[in-house]
Design an enzyme around this catalytic site. Structure first.
Site, PDB file in Angstrom:
ATOM      1  N   ASP A   9       0.844  -1.203   0.000  1.00 47.42           N
ATOM      2  CA  ASP A   9       0.000   0.000   0.000  1.00 47.42           C
ATOM      3  C   ASP A   9       0.883   1.259   0.000  1.00 47.42           C
ATOM      4  O   ASP A   9       0.844   2.040   0.945  1.00 47.42           O
ATOM      5  CB  ASP A   9      -0.963  -0.007   1.206  1.00 47.42           C
ATOM      6  CG  ASP A   9      -0.247  -0.008   2.563  1.00 47.42           C
ATOM      7  OD1 ASP A   9       0.980  -0.296   2.602  1.00 47.42           O
ATOM      8  OD2 ASP A   9      -0.898   0.297   3.578  1.00 47.42           O
ATOM      9  N   PHE A 164      -0.479  -0.842  12.721  1.00 46.37           N
ATOM     10  CA  PHE A 164      -1.388  -0.413  11.639  1.00 46.37           C
ATOM     11  C   PHE A 164      -1.861  -1.538  10.707  1.00 46.37           C
ATOM     12  O   PHE A 164      -3.064  -1.706  10.499  1.00 46.37           O
ATOM     13  CB  PHE A 164      -0.718   0.711  10.813  1.00 46.37           C
ATOM     14  CG  PHE A 164      -1.588   1.216   9.687  1.00 46.37           C
ATOM     15  CD1 PHE A 164      -2.616   2.124   9.932  1.00 46.37           C
ATOM     16  CD2 PHE A 164      -1.399   0.791   8.380  1.00 46.37           C
ATOM     17  CE1 PHE A 164      -3.432   2.583   8.905  1.00 46.37           C
ATOM     18  CE2 PHE A 164      -2.208   1.238   7.349  1.00 46.37           C
ATOM     19  CZ  PHE A 164      -3.227   2.145   7.606  1.00 46.37           C
TER      20      PHE A 164
END
Ligand code: BDR
Ligand code: CA
Length: 309
Positions: A9, A164
Site C-alpha cells: 500500500d 497499523f
C-alpha cells in the site's frame, strides 16, 4: 532467484521496500505487485506503486486488490503518509497501468503456473492474502512462506497494542497467521530498530536520482515520526525484503502467534505464546533485532545500484 509477490500500500516505506527488492534481481524475482487499501485509498496507492516502478523503469505487472478490509470500513494512514499516500517527492505520472485481473486472481495464476513455490511479501493489511487462501486453500501448499511487515509483540502504533497493518484488518491477519503457511514477522519490535537518522537522509539526498527520491520520501515521512516522538524514521516495510536478502542481519524467535480480533483494548494485537511449553507448535519466526548499521549499508548500496542503472 526466489520468486516473490509483493502485496503493498505505498506508502513511503512500501516504496522503499519495492526499490530494495528491485535492486537484487539475482536474489529476488518480483513476479508481480498487488495493492490493497491501507495507507491511503486503493486508487491512490496503486497509482503510487506504478509511479515508483515507472521512475526506475521496472515494467512489473501490478494488480489492484481489496479496497476495504474484510469487515467494516477502511482506516487509512493519511496522518503519516499524506493526502496522496506518498507525499513528498514530485514523481512524474506513471507510464504503466494496472493489469485487468484483480489481485486475488492474479496471485492465483502466478502461484498455480509456477514450477517453484512462491514467497509472498505483504507490507500492508492482509486482506488480499486472506481472500486468496480462503477462496483457494489449495494454493497454501505452493506458498513457500510469507515474509510480512505487521504486528509487534511489545507494543502497537495505532493503539497501545495494535500495529497499523494488523489493526486495519484483524480478521484477515488472523486467517493468515492461522493458515499453516510459515510466517516471518517483521513487527515493530524489529522495524523500529531499523530506523534511519537525519544525517543519513541528508547523505541520501547528495547521491543519485533514486537515492535523492528516497531521501525526499523520508523527509516527509519523518515529520509524522517526529511528531509522535521518534528520533529516527522506522523503515518498517523494507525489513520484510531485507530478511529475504540477508537473514543473518536479524535476531529472531520461533513462536506461535495469532491475532486478537475481539478485545476492547487489544483488537488487532499480535499475541505470541512465549511460555516454556506453548500450546501450539511455532508458526512464526518473529524478528526481534537487527544490525542497524549493516541494514543501512544494504539500503545505501542497493539504492546506489539503482542509481547506476
Ligand atoms: C506499517 O503501516 C504503514 O503505515 C507502513 O507502510 C507500514 O506497512 C507500519 O505500521
Ligand atoms: Ca505498508
Amino acid at each position: 532467484p526466489t520468486p516473490i509477490i509483493i502485496d503493498c500500500d505505498p506508502g513511503h516505506d512500501d516504496a522503499i521496500a519495492i526499490l530494495l527488492a528491485l535492486a537484487h534481481p539475482e536474489q529476488l524475482e518480483i513476479r508481480g505487485i498487488t495493492t490493497v487499501g491501507g495507507n491511503q485509498i486503493l486508487d491512490k496507492i496503486t497509482d503510487n506503486a506504478l509511479k515508483v516502478l515507472s521512475f526506475v523503469n521496472a515494467d512489473i505487472p501490478v494488480a489492484k486488490g481489496a479496497a476495504a478490509p474484510l469487515l467494516g470500513k477502511l482506516v487509512t494512514g493519511e496522518q503519516a503518509h499524506g493526502e496522496s499516500g506518498m507525499d513528498g517527492p514530485a514523481l512524474p505520472a506513471s507510464r504503466f497501468k494496472p493489469v485487468e485481473q484483480g489481485a486475488v486472481e492474479f496471485m492465483l495464476e502466478i502461484i498455480r503456473s509456477s514450477e517453484e513455490k512462491i514467497t509472498l511479501v505483504p507490507t500492508a493489511p492482509l486482506t488480499n492474502i486472506a481472500l486468496l487462501i480462503t477462496a483457494y486453500p489449495e494454493v497454501k501448499e505452493k506458498i513457500e512462506k510469507i515474509s510480512l511487515m505487521g504486528g509487534g509483540l511489545a507494543y502497537g502504533n495505532v493503539t497501545t497494542t495494535a500495529e497499523f497493518n494488523i489493526y486495519v484488518d484483524p480478521e484477515a491477519a488472523r486467517i493468515v497467521f492461522e493458515s499453516g503457511i510459515p510466517i516471518v514477522m517483521s513487527g515493530l519490535d524489529v522495524t523500529d530498530k531499523a530506523a534511519i537518522f537525519e544525517e543519513e537522509i541528508l547523505e541520501l539526498k547528495s547521491r543519485g536520482p533514486v537515492s535523492v527520491m528516497v531521501g525526499e520520501l523520508l523527509d516527509f515521512y519523518s515529520i509524522y515520526g517526529k511528531k509522535m516522538g521518534y528520533v529516527g524514521s522506522a523503515l518498517h516495510d523494507p525489513c520484510a525484503i531485507a530478511w529475504l536478502l540477508h537473514p543473518e542481519l536479524f535476531e529472531s524467535e520461533h513462536l506461535y502467534v495469532t491475532v486478537e480480533t475481539e478485545g476492547k483494548l487489544t483488537r488487532g494485537m499480535t499475541v505470541a505464546d512465549r511460555r516454556k511449553k506453548p500450546e501450539h507448535p511455532a508458526n512464526t519466526e518473529v524478528l526481534l533485532g537487527v544490525d542497524r548499521e549493516a541494514f543501512m549499508k544494504l539500503l545505501f548500496d542497493s539504492l546506489d545500484r539503482l542509481d547506476r542503472e
